[in-house]
Design an enzyme around this catalytic site. Structure first.
Site, PDB file in Angstrom:
ATOM      1  N   LYS A  19       0.836  -1.207   0.000  1.00  0.00           N
ATOM      2  CA  LYS A  19       0.000   0.000   0.000  1.00  0.00           C
ATOM      3  C   LYS A  19       0.868   1.254   0.000  1.00  0.00           C
ATOM      4  CE  LYS A  19      -1.491   1.318   4.280  1.00  0.00           C
ATOM      5  NZ  LYS A  19      -1.184   2.669   4.776  1.00  0.00           N
ATOM      6  N   CYS A 115      -3.973   7.313  10.067  1.00  0.00           N
ATOM      7  CA  CYS A 115      -4.285   6.650  11.332  1.00  0.00           C
ATOM      8  C   CYS A 115      -3.960   7.544  12.511  1.00  0.00           C
ATOM      9  CB  CYS A 115      -3.485   5.349  11.436  1.00  0.00           C
ATOM     10  SG  CYS A 115      -4.256   3.991  10.561  1.00  0.00           S
ATOM     11  N   ARG A 120       0.971  13.960  13.798  1.00  0.00           N
ATOM     12  CA  ARG A 120       1.537  13.725  12.471  1.00  0.00           C
ATOM     13  C   ARG A 120       1.573  15.033  11.684  1.00  0.00           C
ATOM     14  NH1 ARG A 120      -0.779   8.197  10.023  1.00  0.00           N
ATOM     15  NH2 ARG A 120       1.226   8.187   8.984  1.00  0.00           N
TER      16      ARG A 120
END
Ligand code: EPU
Length: 424
Positions: A19, A115, A120
């Protein structure tokens, strides 16, 4: 929701394409100016579906074949049309920033999501564009960049995978050699380099620097890439097999990409045979304790930390995993404790004591890799079935997970179907 009963993993499993190699492949095609981008071995997972939606928002079209080949057609690109809602569903879309900047000299992205495994930010992606000399404007909605490359060096404060991919992509229009200091070396980053090498870009890598020479870059009408096997999917099945004391052959994998994972599993006591593109593992009832540092490649991957946490519950003593990439990646720990796991968190360390997990517990999946870890937990829990709420998250990144793990013997069912089986 799924219900899982204690099971042993046995048999063979085929690993899908990675992915996280798909995003830089798309980025390479866009940055090179290709009108048609063909990518093979693409796993049919939700994050890639979202990426394809983002592609269509910016003016591209795509088709997906049954044999996992995806074709993307890009003519005119309008990055301003990406909406926040779609973009915030994934992280990988962030490569659009560097790719489109290279292709049309201006770029825009909303802030990405992905996620929930800790903070982040994208400050390093922005820093890379600024250091190259692009003008960058930040607003509460997103980031805009435009202008030309004026400088020759990017210096990252931390190692970032998609940040390095973006830095490479946004360097492609440079008339000089570009130096990237403190780059990430994950196989997905190296694959991006290989894709670009096929089209005239040259790279030179030292321990802490990456030099890019894009002066002979081609602008092909059509590009073709093939994704590498998904090392995290393979690692999940390896660790799952070890945890259940099973015996499996993981096929279509690159063992080189899993070197440290194999070494750690062997150190714990699992028996492993390595072939050219397959790995055979035979698990044990219990393991020697480990000290593992989850960090950038070639260290142990953070994306296998939650799965390893579960396996280490079967150690003979205390194990420690030091999580250096996402220090707050502990969603699974709180759920595992509900199942009886004796795990402490101390700063960025996860301290794991030998524990027997009890079934009949209702746990909640919150991010992709912790979902995989909860499945492994369900496979080793005693007694009643384990219930995992939000199991669907697995579809973000594991192709045909349920089918593959069932074929290996996992007793796992969706919703009420399982209850009716139990009462038979
Ligand atoms: N970071 C910053 N600023 C930035 C960029 C990153 O502070 O501008 C920090 C992050 O917060 C984190 C660390 O740097 O603490 C490393 O993050 P990195 O940028 O390397 O992660 P990423 O590129 O966002 C990719 C994978 C993740 C994988 C990480 C680490 C993709 C699309 N995602 O994310 O994959 O965990 O690298 O290997 O490639 C997953 O597949 O489940 C997944 C989360």
């Amino acid at each position: 929701m799924v219900y899982i009963l204690k099971s042993i993993l046995e048999g063979e499993v085929q690993i899908s394409g990675a992915k996280n190699a798909f995003f830089p492949a798309v980025g390479a095609g866009i940055a090179l100016g290709a009108k048609k981008i063909v990518i093979r071995n693409v796993p049919k997972v939700r994050d890639i579906q979202v990426m394809l939606e983002i592609i269509s928002k910016i003016g591209g079209e795509y088709s997906v074949r049954d044999d996992n080949e995806v074709s993307i057609y890009m003519e005119k690109i309008t990055p301003e049309r990406i909406d926040q809602e779609t973009f915030s569903k994934i992280r990988g879309g962030v490569v659009i920033f560097g790719a489109v900047l290279s292709r049309i000299g201006r770029s825009y992205i909303p802030f990405p999501g992905g996620c929930k495994i800790g903070k982040r930010p994208i400050d390093q992606h922005i820093k890379a564009a600024r250091e190259l000399g692009f003008s960058v404007e930040e607003s509460p909605e997103g980031v805009k960049a435009y202008g030309e490359i004026k400088n020759k060096k990017i210096s990252f404060d931390i190692k970032t995978v998609t940040g390095t991919e973006n830095a490479i992509l946004m360097s492609l229009k440079s008339k000089n050699l570009i130096e990237i200091e403190n780059h990430a070396k994950e196989p997905e980053v190296r694959e991006l380099m290989k894709y670009l090498e096929k089209h005239g870009v040259r790279f030179l890598e030292t321990e802490d620097k990456l030099f890019i020479d894009p002066r002979n870059v081609e602008t092909p009408d059509e590009v073709e890439f093939e994704l590498i096997p998904d090392r995290i999917e393979a690692g999940t099945f390896l660790i799952g097999t070890a945890a259940t004391g099973g015996n499996t052959k993981i096929k279509n994998v690159n063992p080189e990409h899993l070197k440290i994972v194999i070494e750690k599993l062997q150190e714990a006591g699992a028996r492993i045979k390595i072939g050219k593109d397959e790995i055979e593992i035979e698990g044990e009832k219990e393991y020697d304790p480990l000290y593992v540092i989850a960090d950038s490649y070639p260290d142990f991957p953070t994306d296998l930390q939650p799965q390893l946490t579960v396996m280490l519950l079967k150690s003979k003593g205390k194990s420690v995993i030091e999580e250096r990439v996402f220090p707050e990646r502990t969603n699974h720990v709180y759920e595992l404790r509900k199942m009886g796991a004796d795990i402490e968190i101390s700063g960025n360390k996860i301290i794991i004591y030998p524990s027997r997990l009890k079934g009949g517990t209702f746990v909640e999946a919150k991010d992709l890799r912790s979902t995989a870890s909860l499945v492994i937990a369900g496979l080793i829990a005693d007694g009643e079935p384990t219930l995992i709420k939000n199991f669907e998250i697995i579809e973000r990144g594991y192709e045909r997970f349920l089918e593959k793990i069932r074929k290996l013997g996992a007793n796992i069912q969706r919703d009420s179907f399982f209850i009716s089986q139990l009462t038979m």
